[in-house]
Enzyme design. Sequence first.
Site, mmCIF file in Angstrom:
data_model
loop_
_atom_site.group_PDB
_atom_site.id
_atom_site.type_symbol
_atom_site.label_atom_id
_atom_site.label_comp_id
_atom_site.label_asym_id
_atom_site.label_seq_id
_atom_site.Cartn_x
_atom_site.Cartn_y
_atom_site.Cartn_z
ATOM 1 N N THR A 210 47.661 69.594 31.548
ATOM 2 C CA THR A 210 48.303 70.844 31.137
ATOM 3 C C THR A 210 49.311 71.270 32.196
ATOM 4 O O THR A 210 49.690 70.470 33.060
ATOM 5 C CB THR A 210 47.243 71.941 30.856
ATOM 6 O OG1 THR A 210 47.890 73.061 30.234
ATOM 7 C CG2 THR A 210 46.554 72.433 32.115
ATOM 8 N N ASN A 211 49.759 72.513 32.148
ATOM 9 C CA ASN A 211 50.725 73.022 33.141
ATOM 10 C C ASN A 211 50.372 74.463 33.492
ATOM 11 O O ASN A 211 49.379 74.992 33.016
ATOM 12 C CB ASN A 211 52.149 72.889 32.593
ATOM 13 C CG ASN A 211 52.291 73.619 31.275
ATOM 14 O OD1 ASN A 211 52.129 74.831 31.203
ATOM 15 N ND2 ASN A 211 52.547 72.870 30.217
ATOM 16 N N ARG A 212 51.205 75.091 34.283
ATOM 17 C CA ARG A 212 50.842 76.402 34.846
ATOM 18 C C ARG A 212 51.257 77.591 33.987
ATOM 19 O O ARG A 212 51.208 78.729 34.438
ATOM 20 C CB ARG A 212 51.503 76.555 36.225
ATOM 21 C CG ARG A 212 50.964 75.606 37.259
ATOM 22 C CD ARG A 212 51.724 75.779 38.571
ATOM 23 N NE ARG A 212 51.508 74.662 39.451
ATOM 24 C CZ ARG A 212 50.465 74.525 40.256
ATOM 25 N NH1 ARG A 212 49.522 75.430 40.280
ATOM 26 N NH2 ARG A 212 50.359 73.458 41.031
ATOM 27 N N SER A 213 51.663 77.372 32.759
ATOM 28 C CA SER A 213 52.089 78.514 31.928
ATOM 29 C C SER A 213 50.899 79.431 31.630
ATOM 30 O O SER A 213 49.839 78.978 31.210
ATOM 31 C CB SER A 213 52.687 78.001 30.620
ATOM 32 O OG SER A 213 52.875 79.081 29.736
ATOM 33 N N ALA A 277 55.277 76.194 27.053
ATOM 34 C CA ALA A 277 55.531 75.025 27.885
ATOM 35 C C ALA A 277 54.763 73.871 27.243
ATOM 36 O O ALA A 277 53.579 73.672 27.498
ATOM 37 C CB ALA A 277 55.069 75.282 29.317
#
Length: 411
Positions: A210-213, A277
Amino acid sequence: MLPLQDRRVVLGVTGGIAAYKAVEIASQFVKLGADVDVVMTAAAQQFVLPLTFQSLTKRPVVVDMFHLLAEMHIGHVSLGERAEVVLIAPATANTIAKLASGLADDMLGSTVLATRAPVVLAPAMNDLMYENQVTQENLGRLRARGFTIVEPEYGRLAEGKMGKGRLAEPRVIVDIVRGVLGRTRDWAGKRVVVTAGGTQEPIDPVRYLTNRSSGRMGYAIAEAARDRGAAVTLISGLSSLPRPGGVEFVLARSAAEMLEQVMPACDGADLLVMAAAVADFRAAEVSTQKLKKFEEEGLVLRLVRNPDILKLAAERYGPLGLPVLVGFAAESENLVANARLKLAGKKVDLVVANDITAPGSGFGTETNKVVLVHQGGEEELPLLPKYDVAMRVLDVARQILSEREQGRARR
Ligand code: PMT
């Protein structure tokens, strides 16, 4: 500017144990900038003191139809006349029955009868009283007259048992009122689809990429569009943020799920904003069993490209001219040049170029620093709260939508 700056809200409080939650509702309205006039029934005053509301709202609380001071200052119908919305929270079965019959034997009844403003009711009562046919019929009559009903929740009731009858969360009630107040604003009657948050791409049953959104930017756009009257569908990856009230919420964990939700939601929509994102890659194979530790040799993951949702939406809906298509571009260098490449490459109407290197901007922050890039030019915004960025994005998108509507009308 605050979201409800100078909007005139009348808050009716009736006599149930949930009356104390109306204090939180009044407080939230005040923080959002609204002028709040509180009207309390006699029974409500058994649960909460008028002084509590007066201290919060800095305005006299109306408690008695025949009180001389109240008559002098407001008169028994003028509150309803000056209101932009009337909210009754909590609304007891008794008050609902009186309103359904048009009774005006107290200040609240007179206010509702005299108002042309929309009325929102948030019922709270014992579950059996709520389910009772007569209560349901009364609510049905009020709904048919245009009242908005905020459904009570299932949970622990005052009697200690579980059932449906608990007042909805104050935040959700306030959110719904914000949407109702939006009916006089520029996105009223329009349908807006917003994506938010990061997608999760599974590797095995316990791990994912995943990502930091955080979802904040997308949620702010959904809230701003709701506040300006739009019917909003928020398609969100997993986020720890509370779900906004007054919008349709759809959970989409992975890019594939998001694609599946976005495409049909765009049918008949006026605007799509892709603030999510979306992970560009996913694991080529998802293990059905938890992967073991690869202590010596490590683990090599093969990744494959995810579909580009925005590009696919542009291919399908671009030729139709609707919805207006807005993408974000999270960039760490050559902000505007890269955004222009995305504007042309994805064939969208507006790209919000998001500087993710500026302090207080980008992933996980409360504020954002962006440049709005479109065919007609570009506009650099200062560092702003995400809600204010959302408002400006909606201004530009509304302009594009109006031009498109005028173009269609001429054809
Ligand atoms: O959620 P927050 O913590 O508030 O953070 C906000 C944000 C930084 C996530 C947001 O402001 C933002 O910039 N979102 C877009 C991030 C991104 O994925 O940018 P991108 O340049 O990789 O993608 C360009 C556009 O294509 C985006 O609109 C994206 O939603 C879309 N896209 C990307 C990949 C993909 N497979 N499908 C897509 O539709």
